[in-house]
Structure formats: structure tokens, C-alpha cells
Design a protein around this motif. Structure first.
Motif, PDB file in Angstrom:
ATOM      1  N   ASP A  74       1.236  -1.110   0.043  1.00  0.00           N
ATOM      2  CA  ASP A  74      -0.001   0.223  -0.248  1.00  0.00           C
ATOM      3  C   ASP A  74       0.822   1.547  -0.255  1.00  0.00           C
ATOM      4  OD1 ASP A  74       0.570   0.176   2.929  1.00  0.00           O
ATOM      5  OD2 ASP A  74      -1.239  -1.312   2.824  1.00  0.00           O
ATOM      6  N   ARG A  75       0.359   2.330   1.034  1.00  0.00           N
ATOM      7  CA  ARG A  75       0.876   3.178   0.798  1.00  0.00           C
ATOM      8  C   ARG A  75       2.980   3.820   2.070  1.00  0.00           C
ATOM      9  NH1 ARG A  75      -2.224   7.419   4.712  1.00  0.00           N
ATOM     10  NH2 ARG A  75      -3.145   5.627   5.725  1.00  0.00           N
ATOM     11  N   TYR A 105       5.708   9.319   8.744  1.00  0.00           N
ATOM     12  CA  TYR A 105       5.968   8.368   7.484  1.00  0.00           C
ATOM     13  C   TYR A 105       6.923   8.318   7.204  1.00  0.00           C
ATOM     14  CZ  TYR A 105       1.418   8.593   5.388  1.00  0.00           C
ATOM     15  OH  TYR A 105       0.109   8.622   4.298  1.00  0.00           O
ATOM     16  N   PRO A 112       5.027   2.356  -4.239  1.00  0.00           N
ATOM     17  CA  PRO A 112       3.930   1.506  -4.251  1.00  0.00           C
ATOM     18  C   PRO A 112       4.822   0.846  -5.222  1.00  0.00           C
ATOM     19  CG  PRO A 112       2.863   3.945  -3.460  1.00  0.00           C
ATOM     20  CD  PRO A 112       4.117   4.429  -4.072  1.00  0.00           C
ATOM     21  N   GLY A 144       3.191   7.405  -1.940  1.00  0.00           N
ATOM     22  CA  GLY A 144       2.559   6.425  -1.271  1.00  0.00           C
ATOM     23  C   GLY A 144       1.518   8.358   0.029  1.00  0.00           C
ATOM     24  N   GLY A 171       0.500  10.389  -5.667  1.00  0.00           N
ATOM     25  CA  GLY A 171      -0.267   9.774  -4.974  1.00  0.00           C
ATOM     26  C   GLY A 171      -0.593   8.765  -4.743  1.00  0.00           C
ATOM     27  N   ASP A 173      -2.544   4.435  -2.707  1.00  0.00           N
ATOM     28  CA  ASP A 173      -2.657   3.935  -2.194  1.00  0.00           C
ATOM     29  C   ASP A 173      -3.246   2.679  -2.013  1.00  0.00           C
ATOM     30  OD1 ASP A 173      -2.969   2.767   0.838  1.00  0.00           O
ATOM     31  OD2 ASP A 173      -4.285   3.724   1.528  1.00  0.00           O
ATOM     32  N   ASP A 189      -7.501   2.234  -5.165  1.00  0.00           N
ATOM     33  CA  ASP A 189      -7.074   2.841  -4.188  1.00  0.00           C
ATOM     34  C   ASP A 189      -7.494   3.550  -3.363  1.00  0.00           C
ATOM     35  OD1 ASP A 189      -5.138   5.837  -3.635  1.00  0.00           O
ATOM     36  OD2 ASP A 189      -7.366   6.249  -4.569  1.00  0.00           O
ATOM     37  N   ASN A 191      -7.175   5.611  -0.542  1.00  0.00           N
ATOM     38  CA  ASN A 191      -7.393   7.112  -0.112  1.00  0.00           C
ATOM     39  C   ASN A 191      -8.487   8.024  -0.974  1.00  0.00           C
ATOM     40  OD1 ASN A 191      -6.762   8.875   1.533  1.00  0.00           O
ATOM     41  ND2 ASN A 191      -5.386   9.827  -0.418  1.00  0.00           N
ATOM     42  N   ASN A 238      -9.615   7.336   4.639  1.00  0.00           N
ATOM     43  CA  ASN A 238      -8.762   5.617   3.985  1.00  0.00           C
ATOM     44  C   ASN A 238     -10.112   4.589   4.160  1.00  0.00           C
ATOM     45  OD1 ASN A 238      -6.169   7.151   3.558  1.00  0.00           O
ATOM     46  ND2 ASN A 238      -6.521   7.725   6.323  1.00  0.00           N
TER      47      ASN A 238
END
Length: 431
Positions: A74-75, A105, A112, A144, A171, A173, A189, A191, A238
Motif C-alpha cells: 500500500d502507501r 511517514y 507503491p 504513497g 500519491g 494507496d 486505491d 485513499n 482511508n
């Protein structure tokens, strides 16, 4: 709130017998998955041995070798600021002062990627055979990091030192994956939420987003199409598209929302069980069907302390026939696999349920009123009866020998988890 509670309880109670056999596969070379160490700055920071997460989604195609699987991470590693003390060993204010409700982060440069893994039944191990970083159309690596969303909700991100990170229109996810016959991919995705068409070499060709949000991706390095329902911007943060499936003949793509929408509000999301499942024409990417999948109420999951139904989520979708799907729903501890069949009678696409003004919303409507037809669920696996199963299982596919393959998301080793792959016989899941 009773939302199809009786039907869900009956389905959850009819657990199948213990799977006939379970084989667990570990990494043949754990060092090949290492991402290095990270320790949060400040007194008390806990050292973490981070490792690549490859189990957020899985795919096996008819043309693949029997034990070759395609997966996604994932991210990248991320920790909610609310978990800073428990996970990082530092007070939230020590690292999250710039965004108290944000996420840290540790490795913001993570890209990703799509992975090919091979299982070796003789050694009960797996190897990472190929890594395909996801890129923009001109070859720039994606991140990500969060998108600059203005319609759907989003979060603030901090680097491993607590400094704010800029939102990135590129970006992604990625949590769901299917692979087409030409070698290209369609990714889900979480997000955005969005659906991403990716060439065989990892370049993004097109990103499908909810109608009305195209401007949020204007600076992205690929085409963005507002082809998804605008209502999907009401996903909780999310809790977007974590699952993708493709019919065996390649004619249809399916995805399901990870949770009920915040429709009309966050309270509905917390208490609802009705999630939306979509069917698309694979050639045109146009939606041709929408169905109501009722998740099991959290009260049916042993040991879960939270009363919120949002504790339960959907993390994978696999097609075993045209309109025959396996849905993975889970908590952080227990995973259940349900088989469902889509029917014309249950198709609500283009109905009042797609109108944000409909009251009560689909999310708050009980099947007991007769207003909506839920998909009938057949339980195929409950990991509370499979002691070998790790937690947070998110990828499912069928191996070439017909056994069920299931893989966990190790959260990049943040809590010390390692990636494990299971092959399970006796679930009754067959093409």
C-alpha cells in the motif's frame, strides 16, 4: 440499530468445518524484504525493523505458473499520531506537534509497487521474483503520500522527524489488484478513492476518480477521468477501494467499498453494515451494476470490544465465476470469507440509492423493510478456526492447483509482524 441483523447473525453462525489442510509459507530470504531501521526522534523512541509490505492484495491468473502470484503493497509505513506513544515510544506532541491528528511517514520516499512472488511447496517458502514500481506516464516514481483532496476528506502527513509533508497529486494507496491478459493491471486505491489503469511496466495510463474531483488531480502526471460515482467521496478517510476482482473471462471488473459510506454522515458510517459493490464493463470501464453487501455486525466477531460496526472492514474481493465473488471481511484479529452471487434482482444501479438526497440512505436501510435486497452470503472460511492464520489478512487468490491462497499485510513490520502466505484446502471455494 438493526440493519439486516438477523440475516447476518444466521450467516455468521453457520461456520464451516475446519479446513482440511493449511500450509504456511515464510520468506526464503527475509533480508530481501528489509527496508532498514527507524527510530522516532526523542527520548524513548522504539527502534523498528521495517520490511516491505507485499500483502495488501493478491491476484493469480489462468496463464500464470501454478504458484506465481501478483501482489501489491500500500502507501508505505505510516503511524497515526494517536498511536505515537504506543507504537513509536514517544509522546504525540514530540513528533506530531505540526499535525496532532496526522500520520507519521518514516520513509516518505517509498514508492507503491506491484510484486510477483513465487511459492515453493517443497520448502514452504516464497521468494520475491519481480518488483514493478508504479510510475507516472513520463516515468516519475509515485509516492504513497496523500492527495490534495478538497471534496473527499484527507489527512496531514509528517515525515519521520515530524516535519510536514506536502500533499502529492501522484500519491497512491494501492490495495487491490487484477492483471489483464495483455499484462497490464487495474489497481484499487483506498485513499482517493480511485481505480487505476497501469501498463505492464508500471506506468499509470489512467486514474478513475469520483465525478467532481478531477480538479484535485489536475497536476498529476497521467489522465484523470471522473467516471466513478460522486457519492464515493463520502467514504470515511482511508476506507475507499481496497478490493478489485476480474471475471475469469475478463469481461467484468468488480470492486467493493471497504466500509459503508458516511452517508449521510459519520454516525451512519460508524453504525451501518451496508457496503456498495460495483460491477463494470472491463472494456469501457462503465458501471453496469451496483449491489448491497451487508457486513457482519461487529457483535458477531468474538473478542471485539468496540461497539462500532466500522471496526469491521472489507479488504479483498476475488471472482470465481462471472458474478460469483468471494468477499473478505475482517477485524484486526479475525477474517471471514463469504461467497456471493450477483443477481439482476439485487442490482440497484441507477436507482434512488445513488441519489445523495434519498432518506433514509442505503447505508441506513434495513433489508427487513423489503426496501433493498441484500446479497446472500455463504461462509467459506473463518480464521478463528484456523490457528495457523496470521492477523490482518488482505490478499486472496486461487492457486493453480485450486487451493486458496491468502496473504497478510504486515504493516511494513511496524509492530514486528512478518509476511506469511497460506495455502488452504477444504474451503469449498472453486471456479
Amino acid at each position: 440499530m438493526r440493519i439486516a441483523l438477523t440475516a447476518c447473525l444466521l450467516a455468521a453462525a453457520a461456520f464451516p468445518a475446519l479446513a482440511q489442510s493449511v500450509t504456511v509459507f515464510e520468506a526464503a530470504n527475509p533480508a530481501s524484504l528489509s527496508m532498514g531501521d527507524y527510530t522516532a526522534p526523542g527520548q524513548g523512541g522504539k527502534p523498528m525493523a521495517l520490511s516491505i509490505g507485499i500483502g495488501s492484495g493478491a491476484w493469480h491468473g489462468a496463464d500464470d505458473a501454478p504458484f506465481r502470484f501478483w501482489t501489491v503493497g500500500d502507501r508505505g509505513p505510516n503511524i497515526a499520531c494517536s498511536d505515537a506513544e504506543k507504537t513509536l515510544g514517544v509522546k504525540p506532541e514530540a513528533i506530531c506537534a505540526a499535525a496532532p491528528k496526522g500520520r507519521v511517514y518514516p520513509l516518505p520516499a517509498y514508492t507503491p509497487s506491484i510484486y510477483a512472488i513465487d511459492l515453493d511447496p517443497a520448502t514452504k517458502s516464497f521468494t520475491l521474483a519481480q518488483t514493478i514500481p508504479v510510475k507516472t506516464r513520463d516515468g516519475k516514481l509515485t509516492s504513497g503520500l496523500l492527495n490534495p483532496l478538497t471534496v473527499a476528506s484527507t489527512e496531514d502527513a509528517l515525515d519521520g522527524q515530524g516535519k510536514p509533508l506536502t500533499h502529492d497529486p501522484n500519491g497512491i494507496d494501492i490495495e487491490g489488484i487484477v492483471r489483464l491478459k495483455d499484462g497490464s493491471f487495474i489497481l484499487g486505491d483506498e485513499n482517493g478513492p480511485s481505480m487505476i489503469e497501469v501498463a505492464a511496466d508500471g506506468r499509470i495510463m489512467r486514474r478513475h476518480v469520483p465525478a467532481g474531483t478531477e480538479k484535485d488531480y489536475a497536476a498529476a502526471g497521467y489522465d484523470t477521468v471522473g467516471s466513478l460515482p460522486a457519492l464515493l467521496t463520502r467514504r470515511a478517510t482511508n476506507r475507499g477501494i481496497e478490493s478489485m476482482a476480474l471475471s475469469p473471462d475478463g469481461a467484468f471488473v468488480y470492486f467493493i467499498m471497504q466500509n459503508p459510506l458516511q452517508n449521510p454522515d459519520a454516525k451512519a458510517y460508524s453504525g451501518a453494515v451496508n457496503s456498495r459493490l460495483y460491477k463494470l464493463d472491463a472494456a469501457t470501464k462503465k458501471i453496469v451494476g451496483e449491489y448491497t453487501y451487508a457486513m457482519d455486525p461487529v457483535a458477531t466477531y468474538p473478542g471485539e470490544k468496540s461497539p462500532a460496526n466500522s471496526t469491521v472492514r472489507i479488504s479483498e474481493l476475488t471472482a470465481i465465476g462471472t458474478d460469483r465473488l468471494v468477499v473478505l471481511e475482517r477485524t484486526e484479529v479475525t477474517t471471514r470469507l463469504y461467497e456471493v452471487t450477483l443477481t439482476d434482482a439485487a442490482n440497484i444501479w441507477g436507482s434512488k440509492w445513488d441519489d445523495a438526497a434519498t432518506t433514509p440512505s442505503l447505508e441506513l436501510t434495513s433489508a427487513e423493510t423489503g426496501a433493498v435486497q441484500l446479497l446472500a452470503k455463504t461462509l467459506r472460511l473463518d480464521t478463528s478456526k484456523v490457528p495457523e492464520a496470521p492477523v490482518k489478512l488482505e490478499g486472496v487468490a486461487l492457486a493453480g492447483d485450486g487451493r486458496l491462497m491468502i496473504i497478510n499485510d504486515n504493516d511494513f513490520g511496524i509492530d514486528g509482524a512478518r509476511t506469511q502466505v497460506l495455502l488452504i484446502d477444504g474451503t469449498g471455494i472453486r471456479r
